[in-house]
Design a protein around this motif. Structure first.
Motif, PDB file in Angstrom:
ATOM      1  N   VAL A   7       0.856  -1.170   0.000  1.00  0.00           N
ATOM      2  CA  VAL A   7       0.000   0.000   0.000  1.00  0.00           C
ATOM      3  C   VAL A   7       0.898   1.227   0.000  1.00  0.00           C
ATOM      4  O   VAL A   7       1.733   1.394   0.897  1.00  0.00           O
ATOM      5  N   ASN A   8       0.761   2.025  -1.030  1.00  0.00           N
ATOM      6  CA  ASN A   8       1.580   3.232  -1.189  1.00  0.00           C
ATOM      7  C   ASN A   8       3.074   2.915  -1.113  1.00  0.00           C
ATOM      8  O   ASN A   8       3.856   3.646  -0.525  1.00  0.00           O
ATOM      9  N   GLY A   9       3.438   1.781  -1.709  1.00  0.00           N
ATOM     10  CA  GLY A   9       4.840   1.389  -1.793  1.00  0.00           C
ATOM     11  C   GLY A   9       5.388   0.668  -0.584  1.00  0.00           C
ATOM     12  O   GLY A   9       6.552   0.266  -0.578  1.00  0.00           O
ATOM     13  N   LYS A  10       4.570   0.467   0.437  1.00  0.00           N
ATOM     14  CA  LYS A  10       5.041  -0.203   1.659  1.00  0.00           C
ATOM     15  C   LYS A  10       4.358  -1.551   1.814  1.00  0.00           C
ATOM     16  O   LYS A  10       3.154  -1.675   1.628  1.00  0.00           O
ATOM     17  N   ALA A  11       5.144  -2.554   2.209  1.00  0.00           N
ATOM     18  CA  ALA A  11       4.588  -3.879   2.460  1.00  0.00           C
ATOM     19  C   ALA A  11       3.700  -3.820   3.692  1.00  0.00           C
ATOM     20  O   ALA A  11       4.070  -3.234   4.712  1.00  0.00           O
ATOM     21  N   VAL A  12       2.528  -4.435   3.575  1.00  0.00           N
ATOM     22  CA  VAL A  12       1.565  -4.467   4.669  1.00  0.00           C
ATOM     23  C   VAL A  12       1.081  -5.901   4.820  1.00  0.00           C
ATOM     24  O   VAL A  12       0.714  -6.543   3.832  1.00  0.00           O
ATOM     25  N   THR A  13       1.106  -6.394   6.044  1.00  0.00           N
ATOM     26  CA  THR A  13       0.587  -7.716   6.358  1.00  0.00           C
ATOM     27  C   THR A  13      -0.351  -7.578   7.538  1.00  0.00           C
ATOM     28  O   THR A  13      -0.055  -6.856   8.485  1.00  0.00           O
ATOM     29  N   ALA A  14      -1.492  -8.243   7.451  1.00  0.00           N
ATOM     30  CA  ALA A  14      -2.462  -8.167   8.535  1.00  0.00           C
ATOM     31  C   ALA A  14      -3.296  -9.441   8.560  1.00  0.00           C
ATOM     32  O   ALA A  14      -3.380 -10.164   7.565  1.00  0.00           O
ATOM     33  N   ASP A  15      -3.906  -9.679   9.698  1.00  0.00           N
ATOM     34  CA  ASP A  15      -4.846 -10.773   9.847  1.00  0.00           C
ATOM     35  C   ASP A  15      -6.226 -10.132   9.971  1.00  0.00           C
ATOM     36  O   ASP A  15      -6.476  -9.387  10.921  1.00  0.00           O
ATOM     37  N   VAL A  16      -7.099 -10.356   8.996  1.00  0.00           N
ATOM     38  CA  VAL A  16      -8.401  -9.694   8.950  1.00  0.00           C
ATOM     39  C   VAL A  16      -9.509 -10.721   8.736  1.00  0.00           C
ATOM     40  O   VAL A  16      -9.272 -11.790   8.177  1.00  0.00           O
ATOM     41  N   PRO A  17     -10.729 -10.386   9.135  1.00  0.00           N
ATOM     42  CA  PRO A  17     -11.857 -11.261   8.800  1.00  0.00           C
ATOM     43  C   PRO A  17     -11.994 -11.361   7.278  1.00  0.00           C
ATOM     44  O   PRO A  17     -11.735 -10.389   6.559  1.00  0.00           O
ATOM     45  N   PRO A  18     -12.405 -12.499   6.763  1.00  0.00           N
ATOM     46  CA  PRO A  18     -12.470 -12.682   5.306  1.00  0.00           C
ATOM     47  C   PRO A  18     -13.416 -11.723   4.598  1.00  0.00           C
ATOM     48  O   PRO A  18     -13.254 -11.457   3.411  1.00  0.00           O
ATOM     49  N   GLU A  19     -14.392 -11.161   5.299  1.00  0.00           N
ATOM     50  CA  GLU A  19     -15.353 -10.247   4.670  1.00  0.00           C
ATOM     51  C   GLU A  19     -14.902  -8.789   4.702  1.00  0.00           C
ATOM     52  O   GLU A  19     -15.659  -7.886   4.322  1.00  0.00           O
ATOM     53  N   THR A  20     -13.659  -8.530   5.073  1.00  0.00           N
ATOM     54  CA  THR A  20     -13.157  -7.155   5.161  1.00  0.00           C
ATOM     55  C   THR A  20     -13.016  -6.535   3.777  1.00  0.00           C
ATOM     56  O   THR A  20     -12.303  -7.041   2.914  1.00  0.00           O
TER      57      THR A  20
END
Length: 155
Positions: A7-20
């Motif tokens: 996102v905007n050139g930065k690596a992003v990792t997250a754990d989110v609900p599948p419906e996000t």
């Protein structure tokens, strides 16, 4: 569900609900609030971001669908030193905004629009902006801004 993207050139990792939804992820998880929520039905365009360089309505796509994708929000459009992107500068110079609610989505759509139609006539630009609503301006200055932005982008 784990997701990883840029996102905007930065690596992003997250754990989110599948419906996000992507717009929820951007606003609530990343705290990038320039992407607006207008209609929640992909009709107004206020939530438009670039996914792989293409205008995408973030209220209509699950973030899980974008694993590995490159997402650019309005916050990522300017240069790292804060210099506005030519399309942002054109919207400012041509007074292509009033209340500003639609502006981030309108700018993001316009960046994609001019990549594919760099010399669009007034009529063509109006037609290609279909799906991005502005309730304030009447679009005249928005169309001028899109055309100026294309010119300033060297297209």
């Amino acid at each position: 569900m784990p997701v990883s993207l840029r996102v905007n050139g930065k690596a992003v990792t997250a754990d989110v609900p599948p419906e996000t939804l992507l717009v929820e992820f951007i606003r609530e998880h990343l705290r990038l609030t320039g992407t607006h929520v207008g209609c929640d039905t992909a009709q107004c365009g206020a939530c438009t971001v670039l996914v792989g360089g293409r205008a995408t309505k973030a209220c209509n796509v699950l973030v899980a669908q974008l694993h590995g994708a490159e997402v650019t929000t309005i916050e990522g459009l300017a240069a790292p030193d804060g210099t506005m992107h030519p399309m942002q500068a054109a919207f400012k110079e041509c007074h292509g905004l009033q209340c500003g609610f639609c502006t981030p989505g309108m700018v993001m759509t316009s960046v994609d629009l001019v990549q594919n139609h760099p010399h669009g006539s007034e009529r063509e630009v109006r037609e290609l902006l279909d799906g991005n609503f502005c309730r304030c301006t009447g679009y005249q200055n928005i169309v001028r801004a899109v055309q100026k932005g294309a010119q300033d982008m060297g297209l």
